[in-house]
Design a protein around this motif. Structure first.
Motif, mmCIF file in Angstrom:
data_model
loop_
_atom_site.group_PDB
_atom_site.id
_atom_site.type_symbol
_atom_site.label_atom_id
_atom_site.label_comp_id
_atom_site.label_asym_id
_atom_site.label_seq_id
_atom_site.Cartn_x
_atom_site.Cartn_y
_atom_site.Cartn_z
ATOM 1 N N VAL A 1 1.114 8.364 -46.240
ATOM 2 C CA VAL A 1 0.149 9.494 -45.949
ATOM 3 C C VAL A 1 0.735 11.112 -46.069
ATOM 4 O O VAL A 1 1.530 11.304 -45.543
ATOM 5 C CB VAL A 1 -0.412 9.423 -44.607
ATOM 6 N N LEU B 1 1.897 4.867 -42.336
ATOM 7 C CA LEU B 1 1.938 6.260 -42.168
ATOM 8 C C LEU B 1 2.847 6.889 -43.055
ATOM 9 O O LEU B 1 2.666 8.344 -43.673
ATOM 10 C CB LEU B 1 2.289 6.991 -40.828
ATOM 11 N N PHE C 1 -5.268 9.155 -41.825
ATOM 12 C CA PHE C 1 -4.537 7.919 -41.724
ATOM 13 C C PHE C 1 -5.614 6.820 -41.200
ATOM 14 O O PHE C 1 -6.522 7.248 -40.591
ATOM 15 C CB PHE C 1 -3.119 8.002 -40.785
#
Length: 241
Positions: A80, A77, A71
């Motif tokens: 990810v 996030l 990340f």
């Protein structure tokens, strides 16, 4: 911000340019240099971060296989994805696993402010060095500078606290606490252990620089105010009751 003072001075022509570095030795100019430097550190420590979270996974035909999720800024996030333990995805029990949370708005707010401040400080320093006489003769420039300084101090306050809160969320979403929320780790015969996460010391430093910038801009408001006719008028009233 960045073109306001400079455009008003430069567009009529460069005839009024008078190079004078003396103002940099005064609090008004010296603090502006510090604001310029600290803004660089603020956006560099936040915007340049890259990290990864690592898990150790054991499942069918796999023992302590390292899976990672990389990340970086702006910290979306939820986009990810963890790597798979093996090409067979643990016999089909391992599904796509994403980190949780989107902290891009707070991160981008903080970095964007730092970049704008960096550019404005360059413009302000050009004015201070090359047009000091115009700056102090025409009150609209100190007043504009004062307004921008007060607004920027407030924006540093808001953006720093927003980014600090987001950073706490990033640490939570990339730390050991993510294990209980991973459904694939609950499959029979599958175990997951948290291995590591990249140190976020630079992100902590970015918050510190945000607070320092807030203090600098708040304190500098007084020195900018002293160059306006508001200060001169109040001084005159106090001397002539």
């Amino acid at each position: 911000w960045c073109g306001l003072l400079l455009a008003a001075l430069v567009l009529p022509g460069m005839a009024g340019l008078r190079m004078d570095f003396g103002l940099l030795l005064e609090p008004l100019g010296f603090i502006k240099v510090l604001e310029w430097i600290f803004s660089i550190f603020a956006f560099a420590t936040c915007g340049g971060f890259q990290g990864e979270t690592t898990l150790l996974v054991s499942c069918e035909d796999v023992v302590n296989k390292t899976v990672t999720a990389a990340f970086a800024y702006p910290f979306r996030l939820n986009t990810v994805l963890f790597s798979a333990p093996d090409p067979k995805h643990c016999g089909g029990t391992w599904t796509d696993i994403y980190l949780v949370g989107n902290f891009s708005s707070s991160a981008q707010f903080f970095v964007t402010l730092a970049v704008l401040v960096f550019l404005y400080c360059i413009v302000a320093l050009v004015v201070y060095i090359g047009y000091k006489h115009v700056y102090r003769q025409n009150n609209k420039f100190p007043l504009t500078d004062l307004a921008i300084t007060v607004i920027t101090a407030f924006l540093w306050l808001v953006s720093t606290f927003a980014w600090g809160k987001a950073l706490a969320g990033i640490k939570m979403s990339t730390g050991a606490s993510i294990i209980p929320g991973i459904e694939s780790c609950k499959a029979p015969g599958t175990t997951c252990h948290f291995a590591s996460v990249t140190s976020m010391g630079t992100l902590n430093v970015s918050v510190v620089f945000g607070l320092l910038n807030m203090i600098l801009w708040g304190g500098n408001a007084w020195f900018v105010y002293k160059d306006t006719n508001l200060h001169n008028q109040s001084s005159g009233i106090s001397q002539n009751p």
